[in-house]
Design an enzyme around this catalytic site. Structure first.
Site, PDB file in Angstrom:
ATOM      1  N   GLU A  74      -2.401   1.620   3.435  1.00 38.19           N
ATOM      2  CA  GLU A  74      -2.275   0.751   2.280  1.00 38.19           C
ATOM      3  C   GLU A  74      -0.838   0.704   1.740  1.00 38.19           C
ATOM      4  O   GLU A  74      -0.182   1.724   1.603  1.00 38.19           O
ATOM      5  CB  GLU A  74      -3.201   1.219   1.152  1.00 38.19           C
ATOM      6  CG  GLU A  74      -4.648   1.293   1.547  1.00 38.19           C
ATOM      7  CD  GLU A  74      -4.979   2.547   2.350  1.00 38.19           C
ATOM      8  OE1 GLU A  74      -4.671   3.657   1.901  1.00 38.19           O
ATOM      9  OE2 GLU A  74      -5.532   2.399   3.445  1.00 38.19           O
ATOM     10  N   CYS A 105      -4.650   5.553   4.361  1.00 36.21           N
ATOM     11  CA  CYS A 105      -4.646   5.163   5.776  1.00 36.21           C
ATOM     12  C   CYS A 105      -3.459   4.257   6.082  1.00 36.21           C
ATOM     13  O   CYS A 105      -2.539   4.637   6.788  1.00 36.21           O
ATOM     14  CB  CYS A 105      -5.953   4.467   6.123  1.00 36.21           C
ATOM     15  SG  CYS A 105      -7.393   5.540   6.071  1.00 36.21           S
TER      16      CYS A 105
END
Length: 788
Positions: free
Chosen positions: A432, A430
């Site tokens: 990170e 997502c």
């Protein structure tokens, strides 16, 4: 798209997700025959070799890039050594209304007769739940936090450029050197290192064998092919598969196929969460692209066709099935493979090139859910490249998402990485942050901030379950000031963070000792040099992330309590808690006041934003730098996937006016509908958070299509993004759709089957989402102007 890729795309879209027992049967048979014969890493590598030797080889009609995780597109293998699904699990997966996987009756029979009898009690999930203490189980069942690795292995791994200059035979030579340097006299870990290194070498042989089997199949199909053009393509595929991954790639097609075999290896070995990602694909492929054009062996059209075939392979791969809480926290087929475009080169220069634009065009035209894509935007990114990405975003697919490449580098430098490694890294899954090819950056699960406040208001008692869950931090009658309440909130939060981290240490140790990943370790610096597994601290960097969920919801609730109870004294705290306990029954006037007349994060209102900053600073201090079990540290991250919906379901009503069971805020976005001062106010509020202290933040915004029409709309959105990134914002992404359009899709899903929306760190088909998640997206503020 040409005729070939248009057909392959449609076949991928038409393929129905299903489960396959093939891998489960192969690994069960191997373990039955060999358990106890080898050291655990060697056992894992030999099992991987066994799978690569016997799994079905699929080459579809017209494909140019080959390889599937299962025996056919979207046929998902299972991993019983990690999670042994029950027969009831399989029946639920086959019948549930959302994220359904077709399960043949024959598979359920095989599971009942062969798989479950062997793995019940032996699976890592069984061992994990047995090892975790009662306090962990109680918090998990109450929804205080979730755990990623209770059904999937450590993941979030991204490849760097190492495979484009070295074949697996070269990696085996490196392994041999490390074996030769082992000191069995002075190093007490030398025996363990030898087993790990031997396992890595075996895993290389396994993937080379799988490629050779694809070459054999391509030659077999070529011999039967009546069309001479297709026969030639199949012979070329065979030639490529004889070359890679054993040796380094020489051209564009070999480079793509090499990566894809590595992708297959990683996700066949274990079902890592997230799958695997190619990193800076535009940068990695650029030398092959330039060389091919220069030599005349590649045209721009041929490169585009190969990339489109490559995209189809990603879209053929749905996520391994999840059940229970893990399905609730990530209710999607998406496997989170993510392409990084643009960004910076290791020397600090702009990383975008002609391939960046070509990939953006492909993303726009194919608009497949996978691979996911993001644009890394630095100060050096040309405005024309960013605007190209914004034109794709304007079409309403929710991708690519946008990341601040300069902040991403700064975040990694703060964590102790070298400047070159930080620049060569980026984002996966997502949002990170990690050093590509050099880091095991593991997400452990989500943490429910609103639940912490609920427990603080009830002296550690969980009103939903009717049990004492947290420490006794005082009844509501005892809080004389807002500071007293904040201290109770912080005490509850620290208590459950401690429980989670103690549990994480157990889980990390189980994966390190019982579920190594030898092939993934080959691809990750410095596992070969150290003789240690990816799951045991072998990577150069080892960060472990806890994802805090509901910062908007808990901020607005605390801000409301501060104003209504402690500043104005309009209502005593016990009275307000009693109202929340009965879900505002009979108190709709009060609910509307809390909903509409108290400070809200996302409006550039310091009364709310200062609360958000204080909560964030506390979380950072409570998490960042705490040692994990692999020689690394814990980090804070702010994203939810779909867990904000699940966490809302386990929380009663809250002081921001939210009803019991409704979703929490997602990412660092404001509470749905609470941001009423325009998008610039949202960005100013969000930028007050110190993003550099995180491993990633997620900000969603929704615009009406009319707002972005013409070049004027693109210019305004361009300035908005640049302004946010100048304030050190980490990430931003956009839905470009009206609530009315989404309501139409709810009413007639078949007519809107292709409608894609941005959910959290990924996009999904709106009609495939649960009703609760659909409603949450509809409720997000719909911006119709850039300022008010």
């Amino acid at each position: 798209m040409n005729e070939r890729t248009a057909r392959l795309r449609q076949e991928s879209l038409d393929a129905v997700p299903s489960l396959s027992s093939e891998r489960a049967e192969l690994i069960t048979a191997f373990y039955r025959q060999n358990l106890g014969k080898y050291a655990i890493p060697v056992m894992r590598a030999r099992a991987f070799h066994h799978i690569c030797r016997f799994k079905t080889v699929w080459i579809g009609a017209g494909e140019l890039i080959v390889g599937e995780r299962g025996p056919r597109p979207k046929a998902v293998p299972t991993y019983p050594e990690l999670t042994c699904h029950t027969a009831e699990d399989l029946r639920i997966l086959d019948t549930r209304p959302m994220t359904r996987y077709r399960v043949a009756p024959e598979m359920i029979e095989v599971y009942e007769q062969e798989i479950i009898p062997y793995w019940q009690g032996r699976s890592l999930r069984d061992q994990l739940f047995e090892a975790l203490p009662a306090e962990w189980h109680a918090a998990y069942e109450a929804g205080a936090f979730t755990e990623f690795m209770e059904q999937r292995a450590p993941g979030h791994t991204v490849l760097d450029d190492k495979i484009y200059g070295k074949g697996l035979r070269d990696f085996q030579a490196d392994i041999a050197c490390s074996l030769a340097l082992l000191d069995f006299e002075k190093d007490p870990e030398a025996q363990d290192k030898r087993a790990q290194l031997e396992a890595m070498a075996i895993s290389c042989d396994a993937l080379i064998l799988l490629a050779e089997r694809h070459a054999d199949e391509a030659e077999h199909l070529a011999a039967q092919e009546a069309d001479p053009l297709r026969a030639g393509e199949l012979r070329r595929i065979a030639q490529v598969c004889r070359r890679v991954p054993a040796q380094a790639p020489r051209d564009f097609q070999e480079a793509l196929q090499y990566y894809w075999f590595c992708h297959q290896g990683v996700i066949t070995e274990l079902n890592g969460w997230d799958a695997f990602s190619p990193g800076h694909l535009d940068q990695h492929l650029w030398p092959f692209y330039q060389q091919g054009l220069r030599e005349g062996s590649l045209t721009k059209e041929a490169a585009r066709e190969l990339l489109e075939c490559f995209f189809v392979k990603f879209n053929n791969h749905t996520s391994p099935s999840k059940v229970g809480v893990t399905a609730a926290e990530s209710g999607t087929y998406t496997d989170f493979a993510n392409l990084n475009l643009g960004g910076l080169r290791p020397d600090g220069s702009d990383g975008s090139n002609e391939l960046t634009d070509l990939l953006l065009d492909i993303i726009d035209e194919m608009h497949l859910l996978q691979p996911s894509s993001n644009m890394q935007v630095s100060r050096k990114t040309p405005d024309a490249t960013l605007k190209h990405a914004l034109r794709v975003i304007r079409n309403g697919y929710g991708f690519p998402s946008l990341f601040n490449a300069d902040a991403v580098v700064e975040e990694q430098l703060r964590q102790g990485k070298t400047l070159e490694d930080a620049r060569a890294g980026g984002c996966s899954g997502c949002v990170e942050v990690g050093a590509f090819g050099k880091e095991a950056y593991i997400l452990t699960g989500y943490f429910n901030l609103s639940k912490m406040l609920e427990l603080a208001l009830h002296n550690g008692f969980d009103p939903r379950l009717g049990r004492q869950l947290g420490p006794q931090t005082g009844e509501a009658t005892t809080f004389q000031s807002f500071e007293d309440l904040l201290r109770a909130f912080e005490t509850q939060t620290r208590h459950f963070l401690d429980i989670k981290i103690r549990g994480n240490q157990i889980i990390e140790r189980l994966y390190a000792t019982r579920m190594p990943a030898p092939f993934l370790s080959v691809l990750t610096d410095d596992c070969i040099k150290a003789g240690k597994d990816y799951n045991a601290g072998g990577a150069r960097y080892n960060n472990t992330f806890i994802q805090a969920v509901g910062i908007g919801s808990v901020t607005d609730s605390l801000a409301a309590l501060q104003q209504v109870v402690f500043e104005r004294g309009d209502l005593a705290l016990p009275q307000l808690v009693a109202v929340l306990d009965r879900d505002f029954s009979g108190d709709e006037v009060l609910r509307q006041r809390l909903l509409n007349k108290t400070p809200k994060y996302g409006n550039d209102d310091d009364a709310a934003d200062e609360v958000m900053v204080r909560v964030f600073r506390f979380l950072f201090q409570a998490i960042d730098g705490r040692p994990n079990g692999k020689g690394g540290a814990y980090r804070l991250e702010m994203l939810p996937t779909t867990c904000h919906v699940y966490f809302g379901q386990v929380c009663q009503a809250s002081a921001d006016g939210r009803r019991a069971g409704e979703p929490l805020s997602e990412g660092i976005s404001p509470v749905q509908g609470a941001d009423r001062q325009g998008p610039t106010a949202v960005l100013r509020s969000a930028a007050k958070m110190d993003h550099v202290k995180t491993g990633g933040t997620l900000l969603n915004m929704k615009f009406t299509p009319g707002l972005l029409e013409g070049e004027g709309g693109i210019d305004r959105l361009h300035h908005l993004v640049r302004s946010y990134f100048k304030m050190d914002g980490h990430h931003i992404q956009f839905n470009v759709v009206t609530a009315a359009k989404l309501r139409e899709a709810q009413a007639d899903p078949e007519a809107h089957r292709g409608l894609i929306v941005r959910v959290a760190g990924y996009s999904d088909y709106f009609c495939d989402l649960s009703l609760a998640l659909q409603e949450e997206i509809i409720r997000r503020t719909e911006h119709e102007a850039f300022s008010q």
